[in-house]
Scaffold this motif. Sequence first.
Motif, PDB file in Angstrom:
ATOM      1  N   LYS A 105      46.507  74.357  36.021  1.00 42.69           N
ATOM      2  CA  LYS A 105      46.679  73.529  37.217  1.00 42.69           C
ATOM      3  C   LYS A 105      46.574  74.382  38.486  1.00 42.69           C
ATOM      4  O   LYS A 105      45.968  73.968  39.475  1.00 42.69           O
ATOM      5  CB  LYS A 105      48.036  72.829  37.175  1.00 42.69           C
ATOM      6  CG  LYS A 105      48.158  71.761  36.098  1.00 42.69           C
ATOM      7  CD  LYS A 105      49.558  71.169  36.070  1.00 42.69           C
ATOM      8  CE  LYS A 105      49.705  70.157  34.935  1.00 42.69           C
ATOM      9  NZ  LYS A 105      51.100  69.636  34.849  1.00 42.69           N
ATOM     10  N   ILE A 131      37.016  75.573  41.012  1.00 46.18           N
ATOM     11  CA  ILE A 131      35.956  74.768  41.636  1.00 46.18           C
ATOM     12  C   ILE A 131      35.047  75.659  42.481  1.00 46.18           C
ATOM     13  O   ILE A 131      33.815  75.539  42.448  1.00 46.18           O
ATOM     14  CB  ILE A 131      36.564  73.640  42.492  1.00 46.18           C
ATOM     15  CG1 ILE A 131      37.270  72.620  41.583  1.00 46.18           C
ATOM     16  CG2 ILE A 131      35.495  72.952  43.337  1.00 46.18           C
ATOM     17  CD1 ILE A 131      38.051  71.559  42.332  1.00 46.18           C
ATOM     18  N   GLU A 148      44.883  77.068  38.931  1.00 41.64           N
ATOM     19  CA  GLU A 148      43.569  77.675  39.147  1.00 41.64           C
ATOM     20  C   GLU A 148      42.524  76.683  39.663  1.00 41.64           C
ATOM     21  O   GLU A 148      41.423  77.098  40.016  1.00 41.64           O
ATOM     22  CB  GLU A 148      43.055  78.295  37.853  1.00 41.64           C
ATOM     23  CG  GLU A 148      42.536  77.293  36.847  1.00 41.64           C
ATOM     24  CD  GLU A 148      41.823  77.915  35.659  1.00 41.64           C
ATOM     25  OE1 GLU A 148      41.775  79.159  35.554  1.00 41.64           O
ATOM     26  OE2 GLU A 148      41.305  77.152  34.824  1.00 41.64           O
ATOM     27  N   ILE A 149      42.856  75.391  39.719  1.00 44.17           N
ATOM     28  CA  ILE A 149      41.848  74.351  39.992  1.00 44.17           C
ATOM     29  C   ILE A 149      41.010  74.617  41.244  1.00 44.17           C
ATOM     30  O   ILE A 149      39.774  74.617  41.180  1.00 44.17           O
ATOM     31  CB  ILE A 149      42.503  72.957  40.045  1.00 44.17           C
ATOM     32  CG1 ILE A 149      42.936  72.543  38.632  1.00 44.17           C
ATOM     33  CG2 ILE A 149      41.541  71.921  40.622  1.00 44.17           C
ATOM     34  CD1 ILE A 149      43.702  71.230  38.579  1.00 44.17           C
ATOM     35  N   THR A 155      38.363  78.189  30.881  1.00 46.55           N
ATOM     36  CA  THR A 155      38.355  76.781  30.497  1.00 46.55           C
ATOM     37  C   THR A 155      38.962  76.605  29.118  1.00 46.55           C
ATOM     38  O   THR A 155      38.428  77.139  28.140  1.00 46.55           O
ATOM     39  CB  THR A 155      36.909  76.234  30.487  1.00 46.55           C
ATOM     40  OG1 THR A 155      36.244  76.634  31.682  1.00 46.55           O
ATOM     41  CG2 THR A 155      36.910  74.725  30.391  1.00 46.55           C
TER      42      THR A 155
END
Length: 421
Positions: free
Chosen positions: A394, A401, A396-397, A371
């Motif tokens: 972007k 999650i 890894e989103i 993060t």
Amino acid sequence: MTGLILFGSFIIMLIISVPIALALGVATAITLFYIDMPVVVVAQRIFTAIDSSSIMAIPFFVLAGNLMTEGGISRRIVELANSIVGGVRGGLFYVMVISCAFFAALSGSAPATVIAIGAMLYPEMVKRGYPEKRSAGLLAVAGGLGPIIPPSIIMVVYGTITSSSIGDLFKGGIVAGIMIMVVLFVICAFLSKKENWPKSDKRLSLGEFTKALWSAGLAVMLPVIVLGGIYSGILTPTESAAVAVIYSFIVGVLIYRELPWSNLMNVIIASGKGSAMVLFIIATSTAFSWLFTYAGISQQLIDFINSMHLSAWAYCLIVAFILLIFGTFLEGIATCVLLVPLLWPVAESLGINVIHFGLIVSISNVIGTMTPPVAVNLFAASSVTHMKMGDIAKGEIPFFIGFNFVFFLIVLVPWFSTALI
């Protein structure tokens, strides 16, 4: 006022880009001047923080990880993982997850896992037409298995602070690691069809698998020896880390012979630098948190939380969010040493299991490595892939999650942390 000076000076130094370890130490010294206490107390607390046999496991595990990377052990692990998935669509994504899990069982470090596996797999994935952002994103997230699947540096630190069983923490990490792997596999299976990832013509072959397993046999034996020694009671975590160093040296230098004697000193120096950074953060963080307690701030925090009459699960949820927030701008070891002495007494008073709380601390710190702005996994992935951190973030989103889904499942269901204990 003491707390305001302590945190205010610390935040100001972070804003002007002072390294975290120095910022913690200087903020402590400034506050000691304010309350008219000898600054020599900082030195005393720093020495006390690292005067522990358990802490010695950290430099040993760092050295063992570097020896494994340079000695050809990690490369053989990747080849073994590749022989397992065969011709599955998006197969190299599965290889990346499995390889990170294997290497995690050897190194205990997230950035080390990202660099070691990424340097070998990412160029091949790009060459075969895999989406670059997704590949780099999965690398950053799967590398987070390093501090979760044992051995784990962050768990050693937590166990030392709380005087809890490091072996039991490692057992909880095994369950958490498997859960994260399963979720990442599911996400990969979904995205591979949706985004039409490449499919290799190579098929799973028993012969190739046997050959890869034979080649990686000595590498795979390392976590068996290390973890087996801990769980059988033959070795302490520190002794097992020392055994890992000796084993990695014998395999990489004398058997595989991929680590020449001429490079051995460079590996030792690099490991010394990495270990010193971690130990310095632990030392100054301990002095900082001691002053926090000495000033009575921690007791005020405990009294405030107790006045809220929170249930155990509500407290765990609040702590999870606090740790996630701190993880965005503090290095994981620093967060652990800084906050655990403050948060654990409250958790203990609420009857929260020390291993469950340890998994919450460990996994939240790993999420912090993915993060921004600190995000050491993103930095490591960027150094390997030469992509911008924003593009990796972007990519890894969906995996990020999924990682968070497992984290909050563990936060709310203690059984997952204690199932093997």
